[in-house]
Design a protein around this motif. Structure first.
Motif, short mmCIF file in Angstrom:
data_model
loop_
_atom_site.label_atom_id
_atom_site.label_comp_id
_atom_site.label_asym_id
_atom_site.label_seq_id
_atom_site.Cartn_x
_atom_site.Cartn_y
_atom_site.Cartn_z
N TYR A 47 0.84 -1.21 0.00
CA TYR A 47 0.00 0.00 0.00
C TYR A 47 0.87 1.25 0.00
O TYR A 47 0.63 2.19 -0.78
CB TYR A 47 -0.91 -0.03 1.23
N LEU A 48 1.89 1.26 0.85
CA LEU A 48 2.80 2.40 0.90
C LEU A 48 3.54 2.55 -0.42
O LEU A 48 3.63 3.66 -0.98
CB LEU A 48 3.79 2.21 2.04
N ALA A 49 4.07 1.45 -0.94
CA ALA A 49 4.84 1.51 -2.18
C ALA A 49 3.98 2.00 -3.35
O ALA A 49 4.42 2.84 -4.15
CB ALA A 49 5.42 0.14 -2.49
N LEU A 50 2.74 1.49 -3.45
CA LEU A 50 1.87 1.88 -4.56
C LEU A 50 1.45 3.34 -4.43
O LEU A 50 1.37 4.07 -5.44
CB LEU A 50 0.65 0.96 -4.60
N ASN A 51 1.17 3.80 -3.22
CA ASN A 51 0.86 5.21 -3.01
C ASN A 51 1.99 6.10 -3.49
O ASN A 51 1.78 7.11 -4.17
CB ASN A 51 0.58 5.48 -1.53
N GLU A 52 3.22 5.74 -3.10
CA GLU A 52 4.38 6.55 -3.48
C GLU A 52 4.66 6.46 -4.97
O GLU A 52 5.03 7.46 -5.60
CB GLU A 52 5.60 6.12 -2.67
N ALA A 53 4.48 5.29 -5.55
CA ALA A 53 4.69 5.15 -6.99
C ALA A 53 3.70 5.99 -7.77
O ALA A 53 4.04 6.62 -8.78
CB ALA A 53 4.58 3.67 -7.38
N ARG A 54 2.44 6.02 -7.31
CA ARG A 54 1.44 6.85 -7.98
C ARG A 54 1.73 8.33 -7.84
O ARG A 54 1.32 9.14 -8.68
CB ARG A 54 0.04 6.55 -7.41
N ALA A 55 2.45 8.70 -6.78
CA ALA A 55 2.83 10.10 -6.59
C ALA A 55 4.04 10.48 -7.43
O ALA A 55 4.47 11.64 -7.41
CB ALA A 55 3.13 10.36 -5.12
N GLY A 56 4.61 9.52 -8.17
CA GLY A 56 5.71 9.82 -9.07
C GLY A 56 7.10 9.54 -8.53
O GLY A 56 8.09 9.86 -9.18
N ARG A 57 7.18 8.93 -7.35
CA ARG A 57 8.49 8.63 -6.79
C ARG A 57 9.14 7.48 -7.56
O ARG A 57 8.47 6.56 -8.02
CB ARG A 57 8.37 8.28 -5.31
N SER A 58 10.46 7.53 -7.62
CA SER A 58 11.20 6.52 -8.38
C SER A 58 11.34 5.24 -7.58
O SER A 58 11.11 5.19 -6.36
CB SER A 58 12.59 7.05 -8.73
N PHE A 59 11.74 4.19 -8.26
CA PHE A 59 11.95 2.87 -7.66
C PHE A 59 12.87 2.98 -6.45
O PHE A 59 12.57 2.47 -5.37
CB PHE A 59 12.55 1.95 -8.73
N GLY A 60 14.02 3.63 -6.61
CA GLY A 60 14.98 3.77 -5.51
C GLY A 60 14.44 4.59 -4.35
O GLY A 60 14.65 4.24 -3.18
N ASP A 61 13.74 5.68 -4.66
CA ASP A 61 13.19 6.54 -3.61
C ASP A 61 12.13 5.81 -2.78
O ASP A 61 12.02 6.01 -1.56
CB ASP A 61 12.57 7.80 -4.22
#
Length: 261
Positions: A209-223
């Motif tokens: 859930y955290l990873a998908l939220n951040e990915a949808r916000a445009g954060r990179s794989f490493g971030d």
């Protein structure tokens, strides 16, 4: 009375539900008889609005029961009269109304189920986008992976729900009594989306859930890996995130990928 004034008064009477003391009756002959005729329109209007709500929230209706759901309809119509000619938008605020209402805010499970049903309807109506196959990642060198960022289908929605929401929704949809939630469950993380013509939902673990939220916000794989390690005090390994990516591509969530500078 001018025609425009008559039409406005007629509309106001129907929206308010008044059938005996409506101002429009004073301008008509035989107001008692007209009140009876007006009630036909008032009742038909409310029945149709109730049908819209029942169509969009069948699981909530099943959980509440027909009588209690009818009370919810009346409260909602009074608080949220239609503001658009498109009936699709009338029921959109029901979950928010329940959360804000003193009479309904205690129905936590039903509110969560309403939120899920609303998300499924919105996902069905979301804009189209072509999902990417996971083979799209082959276009990037391994050293570029920490800089990869992803775009997601417009239908994707994430939310936190009351424990037992998914079980209650599944049971209500099948016409069965919902099981009691497990005591150790505090909440459920849920994803909703559309792939092709079909809508889907599933429960997410906290780290996904955290990873998908951040990915949808445009954060990179490493971030995402670094942020998850900071917020959860437990590193989200690149391998674990890579597993999520495989699932996201397989589910049809990802529609774009790029290497950020």
């Amino acid at each position: 009375m001018k025609l425009a004034d008559l039409q406005a008064a007629f509309q106001a009477a129907i929206l308010s539900g008044e059938t005996k003391d409506a101002p429009i009756l004073g301008s008509l002959a035989a107001p008692d008889q007209r009140a009876q005729g007006l009630s036909v329109y008032v009742n038909a209007y409310r029945i149709r609005l109730g049908e819209f709500l029942a169509e969009d929230y069948p699981a909530v209706k099943a959980l509440l029961g027909a009588g209690r759901f009818a009370e919810l309809i009346e409260d909602y119509i009074a608080a949220e009269p239609p503001k658009s000619r498109n009936a699709r938008w009338f029921s959109s605020r029901l979950p928010q109304f329940m959360r804000e209402s003193e009479d309904w805010c205690g129905y936590l499970r039903e509110i969560s189920v309403a939120t899920l049903e609303r998300a499924l309807t919105d996902a069905h109506d979301a804009a189209d986008a072509e999902p990417l196959a996971i083979e799209a990642l082959a276009a990037f060198d391994p050293q570029d992976w920490p800089r990869l960022a992803f775009a997601f289908h417009p239908s994707v929605a994430l939310f936190t729900a009351e424990a037992g929401t998914l079980a209650a929704f599944a049971a209500a949809s099948a016409g069965e009594a919902p099981p009691p939630p497990a005591e150790e469950d505090a909440s459920e993380k849920i994803a909703v989306w559309r792939c092709g013509p079909e809508t889907f939902y599933r429960r997410l673990e906290a780290d996904e859930y955290l990873a998908l939220n951040e990915a949808r916000a445009g954060r990179s794989f490493g971030d995402i890996c670094e942020l998850a390690a900071f917020q959860q005090q437990d590193a989200l390994s690149p391998e674990r995130l890579a597993q999520f990516l495989v699932t996201w591509f397989a589910d049809g969530l990802v529609v774009g990928v790029s290497a950020e500078d």
